[in-house]
Design an enzyme around this catalytic site. Structure first.
Site, PDB file in Angstrom:
ATOM      1  N   ASP A  21     -13.765  -0.711 -10.918  1.00 13.66           N
ATOM      2  CA  ASP A  21     -12.545  -0.099 -11.445  1.00 13.66           C
ATOM      3  C   ASP A  21     -12.075  -0.793 -12.722  1.00 13.66           C
ATOM      4  O   ASP A  21     -12.184  -2.008 -12.857  1.00 13.66           O
ATOM      5  CB  ASP A  21     -11.445  -0.179 -10.376  1.00 13.66           C
ATOM      6  CG  ASP A  21     -10.280   0.742 -10.671  1.00 13.66           C
ATOM      7  OD1 ASP A  21     -10.453   1.698 -11.453  1.00 13.66           O
ATOM      8  OD2 ASP A  21      -9.191   0.506 -10.118  1.00 13.66           O
ATOM      9  N   ASN A  69     -13.160  12.172  -9.028  1.00 16.82           N
ATOM     10  CA  ASN A  69     -13.336  11.960 -10.469  1.00 16.82           C
ATOM     11  C   ASN A  69     -13.666  13.237 -11.228  1.00 16.82           C
ATOM     12  O   ASN A  69     -13.560  13.274 -12.464  1.00 16.82           O
ATOM     13  CB  ASN A  69     -14.437  10.927 -10.736  1.00 16.82           C
ATOM     14  CG  ASN A  69     -14.005   9.501 -10.451  1.00 16.82           C
ATOM     15  OD1 ASN A  69     -14.839   8.623 -10.221  1.00 16.82           O
ATOM     16  ND2 ASN A  69     -12.697   9.249 -10.440  1.00 16.82           N
ATOM     17  N   ILE A 196      -8.467   1.116  -1.103  1.00 17.56           N
ATOM     18  CA  ILE A 196      -9.897   1.390  -0.952  1.00 17.56           C
ATOM     19  C   ILE A 196     -10.282   2.768  -1.471  1.00 17.56           C
ATOM     20  O   ILE A 196     -11.472   3.079  -1.563  1.00 17.56           O
ATOM     21  CB  ILE A 196     -10.358   1.215   0.508  1.00 17.56           C
ATOM     22  CG1 ILE A 196      -9.577   2.132   1.445  1.00 17.56           C
ATOM     23  CG2 ILE A 196     -10.215  -0.229   0.939  1.00 17.56           C
ATOM     24  CD1 ILE A 196     -10.055   2.068   2.884  1.00 17.56           C
TER      25      ILE A 196
END
EC number: 2.5.1.31
Length: 255
Positions: A21, A69, A196
């Site tokens: 990330d 995404n 998470i």
């Protein structure tokens, strides 16, 4: 190497899972396009593979592209797809040469046919490699993973191949992604975000979680060693008491 017979070292994880990330934010803080961050992120992923090979870590699972995404800006998604194809053209041969087995988990049907073909070729090329199993989660979501496993069992029940009372945790787990691997021993997320994010929801039930403020493009062997040092200091209980753990031996980790 039989996956279920990998020796257990209580101070070294067999299997590490990472949410990579912070690529976009890393680039934006430098007034650069988000795509610049993704390019730097690929280099960080390769550094991580190198570290795992050096340390003898046998399994690495990277969250490369989540099912959510797809909702990002179209130009960013298109760039990620194009970059992936280029990566498979250059990087897979090097991974193969170094003994890395490459796998993909997630819903492939949303990807361009050319990219799916590259994935399949990469898996076939590296299938017999044993130094490191690198699993790339692409178009993957933990809830989706559980749903697909439940659907597969429901289809077996409807077809008369399975009775409902035969369904248990082990059987459901056999239909999940990474079913043939031990669950991750350690979960790492970069960029300071502490969640998470729908990654391996089933598989990380007893996984040690570790978070760092370091953005993924800056993730390196120093940070990863800090994570391993922290892991080595922890006592994994799996719901047991201190006395039970002592009687079983610290290295007795469920497969």
């Amino acid at each position: 190497m039989q996956i279920n017979t990998i020796p257990v070292n209580p101070t070294l994880p067999r299997h590490i899972a990472i949410i990579m990330d912070g690529n976009g934010r890393w680039a934006e803080r430098r007034s650069r396009p988000r795509t610049t961050g993704h390019r730097a992120g690929v280099k960080a992923a390769m550094r991580t593979v190198d570290f795992c090979l050096e340390k003898g870590i046998k399994m690495l699972t990277l969250f490369a592209f989540s099912s959510e995404n797809w909702n990002r800006p179209a130009d960013e998604v298109n760039f990620l797809m194009e970059m992936s194809i280029k990566l498979f053209g250059r990087g897979i041969e090097e991974l193969h040469r170094r003994g890395v087995q490459v796998r993909f988990i997630g819903e492939r049907k949303r990807f361009d046919i050319a990219l799916v073909e590259h994935m399949t070729k990469a898996e076939h090329l590296t299938a017999n490699n044993q130094r490191l199993i690198l699993s790339l989660a692409v178009s993957y979501g933990g809830r989706q993973d559980i749903t697909m496993a439940a659907r597969a069992l429901a289809q077996d029940v409807a077809a008369g191949r399975l009775k409902p009372e035969q369904i248990d945790e082990d059987l459901l787990g056999q239909h999940m992604a990474l079913a043939d691997l031990p669950p991750p021993d350690m979960f790492i997320r970069t960029s300071g975000v502490i969640r998470i994010s729908n990654f391996l929801l089933w598989q990380i039930a007893y996984t040690e979680l570790w978070f760092t403020d370091v953005m993924w493009p800056e993730f390196n062997s120093t940070v990863l060693q800090q994570a391993l040092d922290d892991y080595a200091s922890r006592e994994r209980r799996f719901g047991l008491t201190n006395a039970q753990i002592a009687s079983r031996g610290k290295g007795s980790i469920p497969a």
